[in-house]
Write an enzyme that holds these catalytic residues in place. Structure first.
Site, PDB file in Angstrom:
ATOM      1  CB  SER A 232      -0.911  -0.013   1.227  1.00  0.00           C
ATOM      2  OG  SER A 232      -1.914   0.953   1.088  1.00  0.00           O
ATOM      3  CD  GLN A 254      -3.191   3.340   3.419  1.00  0.00           C
ATOM      4  OE1 GLN A 254      -3.044   2.384   2.675  1.00  0.00           O
ATOM      5  NE2 GLN A 254      -4.254   3.461   4.212  1.00  0.00           N
ATOM      6  CG  HIS A 257      -2.353  -1.480   5.015  1.00  0.00           C
ATOM      7  ND1 HIS A 257      -3.326  -2.413   5.183  1.00  0.00           N
ATOM      8  CD2 HIS A 257      -2.999  -0.339   4.639  1.00  0.00           C
ATOM      9  CE1 HIS A 257      -4.511  -1.882   4.924  1.00  0.00           C
ATOM     10  NE2 HIS A 257      -4.349  -0.620   4.599  1.00  0.00           N
ATOM     11  CD  GLU A 322      -2.966   1.351  -2.843  1.00  0.00           C
ATOM     12  OE1 GLU A 322      -2.016   1.518  -2.021  1.00  0.00           O
ATOM     13  OE2 GLU A 322      -3.726   0.378  -2.792  1.00  0.00           O
ATOM     14  CG  HIS A 323      -4.589   5.180  -0.975  1.00  0.00           C
ATOM     15  ND1 HIS A 323      -3.810   4.115  -0.579  1.00  0.00           N
ATOM     16  CD2 HIS A 323      -5.835   4.685  -1.159  1.00  0.00           C
ATOM     17  CE1 HIS A 323      -4.563   3.019  -0.523  1.00  0.00           C
ATOM     18  NE2 HIS A 323      -5.788   3.328  -0.880  1.00  0.00           N
ATOM     19  CG  ASP A 356      -8.523   2.076   3.174  1.00  0.00           C
ATOM     20  OD1 ASP A 356      -8.252   2.139   1.963  1.00  0.00           O
ATOM     21  OD2 ASP A 356      -7.679   2.217   4.077  1.00  0.00           O
ATOM     22  CG  HIS A 415      -8.867 -10.390 -46.325  1.00  0.00           C
ATOM     23  ND1 HIS A 415      -8.025 -11.470 -46.238  1.00  0.00           N
ATOM     24  CD2 HIS A 415      -9.119 -10.018 -45.042  1.00  0.00           C
ATOM     25  CE1 HIS A 415      -7.767 -11.726 -44.960  1.00  0.00           C
ATOM     26  NE2 HIS A 415      -8.425 -10.855 -44.215  1.00  0.00           N
TER      27      HIS A 415
END
Lengths: 432, 432
Positions: A232, A254, A257, A322-323, A356, A415
């Site tokens: 994280s 964070q 984590h 990420e955040h 979250d 084709h």
């Protein structure tokens, strides 16, 4: 926390692709379950999870689900149900319709958008139980319209095959259709290839240990998989108007984590930087997960000084966190400058844990700089699109010569002939 | 072409992951270009493409682009330009807006949708030149709003560093911003990591040989990559109302691509099956690419007999073909039953090459059964999304207790405290 001038701050960490031995173990498990089905699945469950199960007891029953509701606090049920409602409301706004474009010559072009048919969600066992992750993986699939959502999770290792009741309640609130008490690489293989007891899925998502991650890589192609999340990350860009205690608490939320988690503060004010550093120390001292958070802050925590908020945003764009919390006066004024961030939290009350658990957006968000090109989990991850072409005779006759020219330019005469044969028969000879 | 009853027909072919030696070569090239930049890039271009270039001559000039227009037929320019216009119109309908959800408590939730910043498109060199693939890779990126689209393609190996003028015209019509005359694994590495002459990109797409494919896998993570396409596939479901000559021509149009290509006819009528088989033989005899098409038809061509159109659709859904033509009376009546197909062509005039070159939908479509869970290339492949959370003080005070309960249930006290510290300061004590 170190305080440094913003230079070439590098956030990236290495991705763990497992040892050769781990890879070999996973290959053997996946291949056994693929070839032998339930027999191998039950064998590995006994061998690795210490749980001897019969095929008919793999699936969690309705009674177990009902019993789980009796085992958890009523306040948990209301909390998880309120969170599920918000997550469902947010993701519902992402739903798209199939569309058609009707042409004056009678042709119809379109795009058909359909849910995947069957999705598997892995939920890790072990000490930490994360009901919120169940919501975040399952609800987007359910909103997309996936009719069959299957959850797998390892049986408890206490000799009983029970599953954490908080996980079961979250699964029921999220809308899981089937639950099986299997885990590890063997569960991933069962989802990918199917066994007598578990029908195969189209996509597997959800986090797991290194064996689960390697098994997902191994089965990719037979089924789709989600991307593998790294540790994280939070980055906060704050000016003097922010409260150092709020910012420090968010950084630590964070850091707690994972020892590999990263917490970065970018600020225009040296005084604020010092105040935050001190607050982090003060709050860290009282944190139950102090050891983890401290390791994270020491290795991957940093305070970067910048000259302006614009320069700070440019540092954030490099980092693609990420955040990202933007706690400055009038944060909306800078929103247009933010290019790379998985989730953006504006203002002093948008504390990262709000996202979250509760607000509605997904908490599975790109890490390790990949927000540059990827996105949080959403409804799009559980749909597939088909192009639709209904060409009219008029359209074919009008455009046939052009299509043949392009095909022949590429040396693909077959084709061109597929067009020409129709033009001849319909009375407009091509290329004669 | 074999005629068989529809049973468990298996279309899948193995994916080529390259030999150990090929993998080692690619790793060495990628690592050299990553570490040494232009020096390694130019060195490999000399060594592998037989072309000694100076850094300043890597980029294709405006003059070369203008000259290319003089070297191709005017009819080609109008054809490729008309195709580009259709492709642009179709893909423009896929664009989405960022959105906001305004809550009565003052909170704002949203999703920000942005184009990737810089995208690299690989265009193979060699004998076959495919201007249509340039359009199909570039236009979705351009419609998404990607400001920097970079094309790389190997220099011609005739001693001149020129690039096929048809490719250059297609690139100009599609809207490419920069073109570099480099190819192979070294070009992929340059796009991923950047060199002195080529700035790094966020995503690499476009087809290539095994070295290009392995290099894309190698750099994945540093940048995004597109998925690796397998051999082409067509499946036709037809009844007696279809013209066997049209169907045979369409089957052969895919078979001529590649000896590994697959052409499958599913039909309710044995008479029609026999007529198609004979037509395929007749048309095959006169096809310039007969050898390739014949090998494909012999290995991967089959006619499956079914009892009903519904059963035929169910066979198609199992197969999840790249291209699917439905040539029956009233095809729209069956559209809702089609679950898995990359592109769907309805009725007798929607010959597959219409979609390859001209109608507007993308011709880069999932192969090898992956249409079960993936989609043709479109604008979504060139955007990224960020979640937006602006939480109001009122929202935090109202929902804080619930958020803390969920955080504490997961043992993440630091998360709870980030909420609690705000509730205390704002006069509403949490958990006291």
């Amino acid at each position: 926390m170190r305080i440094v001038s913003a230079g070439q701050f590098q956030l990236k960490r290495e991705v763990d692709y497992g040892s050769a031995e781990q890879n070999a173990i996973v290959k053997a498990i996946v291949s056994a379950v693929k070839n032998e089905g339930d027999a191998a699945l039950l064998n590995y469950t006994e061998q690795l999870d210490g749980m001897k199960l019969a095929p008919e007891s793999l699936r969690v029953t309705e009674e177990e689900l009902r019993a789980a509701y009796e085992q958890v606090e009523p306040s948990f049920v209301s909390a998880i149900s309120a969170a599920a409602e918000n997550i469902r409301a947010y993701h519902s706004r992402q739903k798209r319709n199939s569309w058609m474009d009707l042409q004056p010559d009678g042709s119809i072009l379109g795009q058909i958008i359909r849910p995947l048919k069957r999705v598997g969600v892995y939920v890790p066992g072990g000490k930490a139980s994360y009901p919120s992750s169940v919501l975040m993986n399952v609800i987007p699939a359910q909103v997309a319209g996936v009719p069959e959502i299957v959850m797998v999770t390892p049986p408890a290792t206490n000799g009983k095959a029970g599953i954490d009741p908080y996980i079961l309640v979250a699964a029921a609130e999220a809308g899981v259709n089937e639950i099986y008490r299997v885990g590890g690489a063997q569960a991933i293989a069962a989802l990918a290839y199917g066994t007598e007891s578990i029908a195969p899925v189209d996509k597997i998502c959800g986090p797991g240990n290194i064996y689960v991650a390697l098994a997902k890589r191994e089965v990719y192609g037979a089924v789709d998989i989600d991307s593998i999340a790294g540790p994280s990350e939070i980055a906060v860009l704050a000016d003097d108007s922010a409260d150092p205690a709020y910012v420090a608490a968010d950084l630590l939320s964070q850091a707690e984590h994972d020892e590999m988690a990263s917490a970065v503060l970018v600020t225009t004010s040296e005084a604020f930087a010092n105040a935050c550093r001190d607050e982090v120390q003060r709050q860290l001292a009282e944190l139950p997960r102090r050891e983890i958070a401290e390791a994270s802050i020491n290795s991957y925590g940093v305070i970067l000084l910048v000259d302006s908020i614009e320069e700070g945003i440019s540092v954030i764009n490099q980092m693609a966190p990420e955040h990202f919390e933007l706690i400055v006066e009038e944060p909306i004024a800078y929103l247009g400058l933010i290019e790379n961030a998985g989730a953006i939290f504006l203002g002093p009350y948008s504390s990262e844990p709000v996202g979250d658990y509760f607000a509605g957006p997904n908490h599975i968000i790109p890490t390790n700089g990949t927000a540059r090109y990827s996105s949080p989990v959403d409804v799009d991850d559980f749909i597939k699109k088909s192009s639709l072409i209904y060409y009219s005779k008029e359209a074919l006759l009008t455009n046939g010569e052009t299509i043949m020219e392009l095909a022949r330019r590429e040396g693909l005469e077959g084709h061109a002939r597929a067009i020409e044969i129709r033009m001849r028969k319909e009375g407009k000879a091509g290329n004669e």
